[in-house]
Motif scaffolding. Structure first.
Motif, short mmCIF file in Angstrom:
data_model
loop_
_atom_site.label_atom_id
_atom_site.label_comp_id
_atom_site.label_asym_id
_atom_site.label_seq_id
_atom_site.Cartn_x
_atom_site.Cartn_y
_atom_site.Cartn_z
N THR A 21 0.71 13.59 0.36
CA THR A 21 0.37 12.45 -0.49
C THR A 21 1.41 12.30 -1.58
OG1 THR A 21 -0.97 13.79 -2.02
CG2 THR A 21 -2.08 12.89 -0.08
N THR A 49 1.44 4.94 3.17
CA THR A 49 0.27 5.45 3.89
C THR A 49 -0.97 4.64 3.54
OG1 THR A 49 1.21 7.69 3.88
CG2 THR A 49 -1.13 7.49 4.33
N GLY A 97 3.41 7.74 -0.11
CA GLY A 97 1.96 7.66 -0.23
C GLY A 97 1.47 6.22 -0.28
N HIS A 144 6.01 14.34 -3.44
CA HIS A 144 4.92 14.55 -2.49
C HIS A 144 4.32 15.94 -2.59
CE1 HIS A 144 7.71 16.88 0.12
NE2 HIS A 144 8.60 16.04 -0.37
N THR A 154 9.85 9.25 -3.79
CA THR A 154 8.65 9.95 -3.31
C THR A 154 8.62 11.36 -3.84
OG1 THR A 154 8.40 8.63 -1.30
CG2 THR A 154 7.43 10.82 -1.29
#
Length: 293
Positions: A168, A176, A173, A164, A162
Protein backbone atom coordinates in the motif's frame (compact mmCIF):
# COMPACT_ATOMS: atom_id res chain seq x y z
CA UNK A 1 17.39 14.02 20.99
CA UNK A 2 13.77 15.01 21.66
CA UNK A 3 12.16 15.27 18.23
CA UNK A 4 8.89 17.01 17.36
CA UNK A 5 7.25 15.11 14.50
CA UNK A 6 4.25 16.25 12.45
CA UNK A 7 2.40 13.55 10.54
CA UNK A 8 3.80 10.92 12.87
CA UNK A 9 0.87 8.50 12.59
CA UNK A 10 0.75 8.14 8.80
CA UNK A 11 2.39 5.48 6.62
CA UNK A 12 5.76 7.26 6.57
CA UNK A 13 5.43 9.00 9.93
CA UNK A 14 4.75 5.85 11.93
CA UNK A 15 7.87 4.29 10.42
CA UNK A 16 9.90 7.42 11.24
CA UNK A 17 8.66 7.46 14.84
CA UNK A 18 9.60 3.80 15.29
CA UNK A 19 13.03 4.43 13.73
CA UNK A 20 13.70 7.38 16.05
CA UNK A 21 12.57 5.55 19.16
CA UNK A 22 14.61 2.50 18.20
CA UNK A 23 17.75 4.63 17.97
CA UNK A 24 17.66 6.37 21.31
CA UNK A 25 15.57 9.46 20.53
CA UNK A 26 12.30 10.50 22.16
CA UNK A 27 9.34 11.76 20.14
CA UNK A 28 6.70 14.44 20.62
CA UNK A 29 4.08 13.74 17.95
CA UNK A 30 1.47 16.19 16.69
CA UNK A 31 -1.95 14.53 16.94
CA UNK A 32 -5.06 16.10 15.44
CA UNK A 33 -7.55 13.67 17.06
CA UNK A 34 -7.97 11.40 20.06
CA UNK A 35 -7.47 8.43 17.76
CA UNK A 36 -4.17 9.83 16.46
CA UNK A 37 -3.07 10.60 20.01
CA UNK A 38 -3.75 7.00 21.01
CA UNK A 39 -1.76 5.70 18.03
CA UNK A 40 1.17 7.94 18.98
CA UNK A 41 1.05 6.86 22.62
CA UNK A 42 0.85 3.19 21.68
CA UNK A 43 3.93 3.64 19.49
CA UNK A 44 5.84 5.09 22.44
CA UNK A 45 5.63 8.79 21.53
CA UNK A 46 4.18 11.65 23.56
CA UNK A 47 1.20 13.18 21.74
CA UNK A 48 0.70 16.91 21.37
CA UNK A 49 -2.88 17.72 20.40
CA UNK A 50 -3.26 20.02 17.41
CA UNK A 51 -3.51 20.06 13.63
CA UNK A 52 -1.30 21.40 10.89
CA UNK A 53 -3.40 24.57 10.71
CA UNK A 54 -2.98 25.17 14.46
CA UNK A 55 0.16 27.31 14.35
CA UNK A 56 0.24 27.84 18.11
CA UNK A 57 0.44 24.08 18.64
CA UNK A 58 3.26 23.87 16.11
CA UNK A 59 5.19 26.60 17.93
CA UNK A 60 4.60 24.84 21.25
CA UNK A 61 5.98 21.63 19.79
CA UNK A 62 9.13 23.33 18.57
CA UNK A 63 9.66 24.95 21.98
CA UNK A 64 9.78 21.49 23.58
CA UNK A 65 12.11 19.86 21.06
CA UNK A 66 15.76 19.54 20.11
CA UNK A 67 14.82 19.01 16.46
CA UNK A 68 11.84 18.85 14.10
CA UNK A 69 10.74 16.43 11.38
CA UNK A 70 7.80 17.62 9.29
CA UNK A 71 5.73 14.99 7.43
CA UNK A 72 2.10 16.11 7.70
CA UNK A 73 0.10 16.93 4.56
CA UNK A 74 -3.65 16.90 3.91
CA UNK A 75 -3.26 14.57 0.89
CA UNK A 76 -6.54 15.77 -0.63
CA UNK A 77 -6.21 15.28 -4.39
CA UNK A 78 -9.95 15.34 -5.07
CA UNK A 79 -9.84 18.64 -6.97
CA UNK A 80 -7.39 21.39 -7.93
CA UNK A 81 -8.88 23.63 -5.23
CA UNK A 82 -8.54 20.96 -2.56
CA UNK A 83 -4.92 20.36 -3.51
CA UNK A 84 -4.23 24.10 -3.47
CA UNK A 85 -5.72 24.37 0.04
CA UNK A 86 -3.54 21.51 1.26
CA UNK A 87 -0.42 23.15 -0.18
CA UNK A 88 -1.31 26.52 1.38
CA UNK A 89 -1.93 24.92 4.79
CA UNK A 90 1.43 23.15 4.71
CA UNK A 91 3.26 26.27 3.53
CA UNK A 92 1.95 28.29 6.48
CA UNK A 93 2.91 25.48 8.85
CA UNK A 94 6.46 25.29 7.49
CA UNK A 95 6.87 29.05 7.84
CA UNK A 96 5.72 28.92 11.47
CA UNK A 97 7.98 25.98 12.34
CA UNK A 98 10.95 27.63 10.65
CA UNK A 99 10.54 31.00 12.33
CA UNK A 100 10.42 29.31 15.74
CA UNK A 101 13.75 27.59 14.99
CA UNK A 102 15.67 30.64 13.72
CA UNK A 103 18.99 31.14 15.48
CA UNK A 104 18.83 27.85 17.39
CA UNK A 105 21.08 25.65 15.18
CA UNK A 106 18.55 22.87 15.73
CA UNK A 107 17.82 20.40 12.88
CA UNK A 108 14.66 20.88 10.82
CA UNK A 109 13.96 18.06 8.37
CA UNK A 110 11.11 18.62 5.96
CA UNK A 111 9.71 16.49 3.16
CA UNK A 112 9.21 17.12 -0.53
CA UNK A 113 9.01 15.15 -3.76
CA UNK A 114 11.85 14.29 -6.08
CA UNK A 115 11.99 16.81 -8.94
CA UNK A 116 11.09 16.07 -12.55
CA UNK A 117 13.88 16.77 -15.04
CA UNK A 118 13.03 16.33 -18.75
CA UNK A 119 15.06 13.66 -20.49
CA UNK A 120 17.10 12.32 -17.58
CA UNK A 121 17.13 10.94 -14.05
CA UNK A 122 16.87 13.69 -11.43
CA UNK A 123 19.50 14.06 -8.71
CA UNK A 124 19.85 15.79 -5.37
CA UNK A 125 21.47 18.77 -7.12
CA UNK A 126 18.35 19.55 -9.16
CA UNK A 127 16.04 22.32 -7.88
CA UNK A 128 12.44 21.63 -6.93
CA UNK A 129 9.74 22.81 -9.35
CA UNK A 130 8.01 25.98 -8.23
CA UNK A 131 5.11 25.90 -10.69
CA UNK A 132 2.42 23.38 -11.56
CA UNK A 133 -0.12 21.69 -9.24
CA UNK A 134 2.34 21.29 -6.36
CA UNK A 135 4.68 24.19 -7.13
CA UNK A 136 3.72 25.83 -3.84
CA UNK A 137 5.31 22.92 -1.98
CA UNK A 138 8.54 23.52 -3.90
CA UNK A 139 8.53 27.18 -2.95
CA UNK A 140 7.86 26.39 0.72
CA UNK A 141 10.61 23.78 0.94
CA UNK A 142 13.06 26.10 -0.83
CA UNK A 143 12.28 28.70 1.84
CA UNK A 144 12.95 26.13 4.57
CA UNK A 145 16.37 25.35 3.07
CA UNK A 146 17.05 29.09 3.01
CA UNK A 147 16.80 29.10 6.80
CA UNK A 148 20.31 27.64 6.79
CA UNK A 149 21.49 31.27 6.57
CA UNK A 150 19.49 32.11 9.70
CA UNK A 151 20.84 29.55 12.13
CA UNK A 152 18.66 26.54 11.33
CA UNK A 153 20.13 23.18 10.27
CA UNK A 154 17.37 22.78 7.72
CA UNK A 155 17.34 19.87 5.27
CA UNK A 156 14.86 18.27 2.90
CA UNK A 157 14.27 14.58 2.30
CA UNK A 158 12.76 14.23 -1.15
CA UNK A 159 10.35 11.34 -1.47
CA UNK A 160 9.60 9.41 -4.67
CA UNK A 161 6.10 9.16 -6.11
CA UNK A 162 5.48 5.88 -4.27
CA UNK A 163 6.38 5.21 -0.66
CA UNK A 164 5.11 1.72 0.02
CA UNK A 165 4.69 -0.81 2.80
CA UNK A 166 2.92 -4.17 2.51
CA UNK A 167 1.64 -3.30 -0.95
CA UNK A 168 0.00 0.00 0.00
CA UNK A 169 0.92 3.68 -0.19
CA UNK A 170 1.91 6.38 -2.64
CA UNK A 171 0.92 6.75 -6.27
CA UNK A 172 0.93 2.98 -6.73
CA UNK A 173 -1.58 2.81 -3.89
CA UNK A 174 -3.75 5.37 -5.68
CA UNK A 175 -3.59 3.23 -8.83
CA UNK A 176 -4.73 0.25 -6.76
CA UNK A 177 -7.64 2.18 -5.27
CA UNK A 178 -8.78 3.45 -8.67
CA UNK A 179 -8.50 -0.07 -10.10
CA UNK A 180 -10.77 -1.39 -7.37
CA UNK A 181 -13.31 1.37 -8.08
CA UNK A 182 -13.31 1.14 -11.89
CA UNK A 183 -12.66 -2.55 -12.49
CA UNK A 184 -9.63 -1.76 -14.66
CA UNK A 185 -5.97 -1.59 -13.64
CA UNK A 186 -5.13 1.46 -15.72
CA UNK A 187 -2.11 3.50 -16.69
CA UNK A 188 -1.94 6.80 -18.59
CA UNK A 189 -0.58 6.87 -22.14
CA UNK A 190 1.59 3.95 -23.15
CA UNK A 191 2.63 3.30 -19.56
CA UNK A 192 6.35 3.63 -20.33
CA UNK A 193 6.77 6.57 -17.93
CA UNK A 194 8.84 5.67 -14.89
CA UNK A 195 8.10 6.34 -11.23
CA UNK A 196 10.72 6.12 -8.47
CA UNK A 197 9.83 4.34 -5.25
CA UNK A 198 11.03 3.50 -1.74
CA UNK A 199 9.89 1.27 1.11
CA UNK A 200 8.60 3.28 4.08
CA UNK A 201 11.00 1.56 6.48
CA UNK A 202 13.99 2.52 4.32
CA UNK A 203 12.72 6.10 4.04
CA UNK A 204 12.45 6.26 7.83
CA UNK A 205 16.15 5.49 8.20
CA UNK A 206 17.01 8.38 5.87
CA UNK A 207 14.92 10.82 7.89
CA UNK A 208 16.85 9.80 11.01
CA UNK A 209 20.20 10.14 9.26
CA UNK A 210 19.26 13.59 7.95
CA UNK A 211 18.21 14.65 11.45
CA UNK A 212 21.45 13.41 12.97
CA UNK A 213 24.02 14.22 10.28
CA UNK A 214 22.89 16.34 7.36
CA UNK A 215 24.52 19.76 6.90
CA UNK A 216 22.29 22.84 6.75
CA UNK A 217 20.68 23.67 3.43
CA UNK A 218 21.02 20.19 1.89
CA UNK A 219 18.59 17.95 0.01
CA UNK A 220 18.52 14.15 -0.05
CA UNK A 221 16.74 11.52 -2.13
CA UNK A 222 14.89 8.65 -0.48
CA UNK A 223 14.92 6.60 -3.68
CA UNK A 224 15.40 2.82 -3.79
CA UNK A 225 13.93 2.15 -7.27
CA UNK A 226 15.07 4.76 -9.81
CA UNK A 227 12.00 4.13 -11.92
CA UNK A 228 9.54 1.30 -12.54
CA UNK A 229 7.30 1.78 -15.56
CA UNK A 230 3.70 2.57 -14.68
CA UNK A 231 2.63 -0.22 -17.03
CA UNK A 232 4.65 -2.73 -14.98
CA UNK A 233 3.11 -1.37 -11.78
CA UNK A 234 -0.39 -1.63 -13.22
CA UNK A 235 0.33 -5.16 -14.45
CA UNK A 236 1.12 -6.40 -10.94
CA UNK A 237 -1.94 -4.59 -9.55
CA UNK A 238 -4.16 -6.10 -12.24
CA UNK A 239 -2.87 -9.61 -11.63
CA UNK A 240 -3.30 -9.34 -7.87
CA UNK A 241 -6.86 -7.98 -8.24
CA UNK A 242 -7.83 -10.18 -11.17
CA UNK A 243 -8.56 -7.15 -13.36
CA UNK A 244 -7.74 -6.24 -16.98
CA UNK A 245 -4.72 -3.98 -17.50
CA UNK A 246 -5.07 -1.21 -20.07
CA UNK A 247 -4.37 2.42 -20.93
CA UNK A 248 -6.90 4.95 -19.58
CA UNK A 249 -7.27 8.72 -20.09
CA UNK A 250 -5.08 10.88 -17.85
CA UNK A 251 -8.28 12.66 -16.72
CA UNK A 252 -9.01 9.48 -14.75
CA UNK A 253 -6.53 10.75 -12.17
CA UNK A 254 -8.02 14.22 -11.69
CA UNK A 255 -5.55 17.01 -10.82
CA UNK A 256 -2.73 14.45 -10.63
CA UNK A 257 -3.24 13.43 -14.27
CA UNK A 258 -0.34 15.50 -15.69
CA UNK A 259 1.99 14.20 -12.98
CA UNK A 260 0.89 10.59 -13.48
CA UNK A 261 1.61 10.88 -17.21
CA UNK A 262 5.17 12.20 -16.72
CA UNK A 263 8.38 10.19 -16.92
CA UNK A 264 10.15 11.11 -13.66
CA UNK A 265 12.96 8.71 -12.68
CA UNK A 266 15.24 9.77 -9.85
CA UNK A 267 18.61 8.80 -8.35
CA UNK A 268 19.87 8.58 -4.76
CA UNK A 269 23.53 7.87 -5.52
CA UNK A 270 24.79 10.97 -3.71
CA UNK A 271 22.53 10.32 -0.70
CA UNK A 272 23.75 6.76 -0.33
CA UNK A 273 27.40 7.77 -0.62
CA UNK A 274 27.28 10.86 1.61
CA UNK A 275 25.01 9.65 4.42
CA UNK A 276 25.68 5.92 4.21
CA UNK A 277 22.01 5.20 3.52
CA UNK A 278 21.33 1.74 2.09
CA UNK A 279 17.81 0.59 1.14
CA UNK A 280 17.28 -2.95 2.43
CA UNK A 281 13.55 -3.64 2.23
CA UNK A 282 11.52 -5.08 -0.68
CA UNK A 283 11.38 -3.03 -3.87
CA UNK A 284 8.03 -1.81 -5.19
CA UNK A 285 7.10 -4.55 -7.65
CA UNK A 286 7.92 -7.20 -5.05
CA UNK A 287 5.99 -5.38 -2.33
CA UNK A 288 2.91 -5.00 -4.55
CA UNK A 289 2.58 -8.80 -4.40
CA UNK A 290 1.12 -8.14 -0.91
CA UNK A 291 -2.01 -6.58 -2.48
CA UNK A 292 -5.04 -8.62 -1.44
CA UNK A 293 -7.85 -9.27 -3.97
Amino acid sequence: MRVFVTGGTGLIGSAVVAELLGNGHTVLALARSDASALVAETAGAEPLRGGLADLDSLRAGVAQADGVIHLAFANDFSSPDALARAVAEESAALAALGEELVGSDRPFVTVSGTPYVPGRVSTEADPLPTDGPVGGRGRAVTAVLGLAARGVRSTAVRMPRTVHHQGTGGFAGLLTGIARQTGVSGYPGDGAQRWPAVHALDAAVLFRLALEQAPAGTSWHAVADEGDTVRDIATVIGRRLGLPVESVPSQTYGPLGPIFATDQPSSSTHTQQALGWEPKHPRLLEDLENIQP
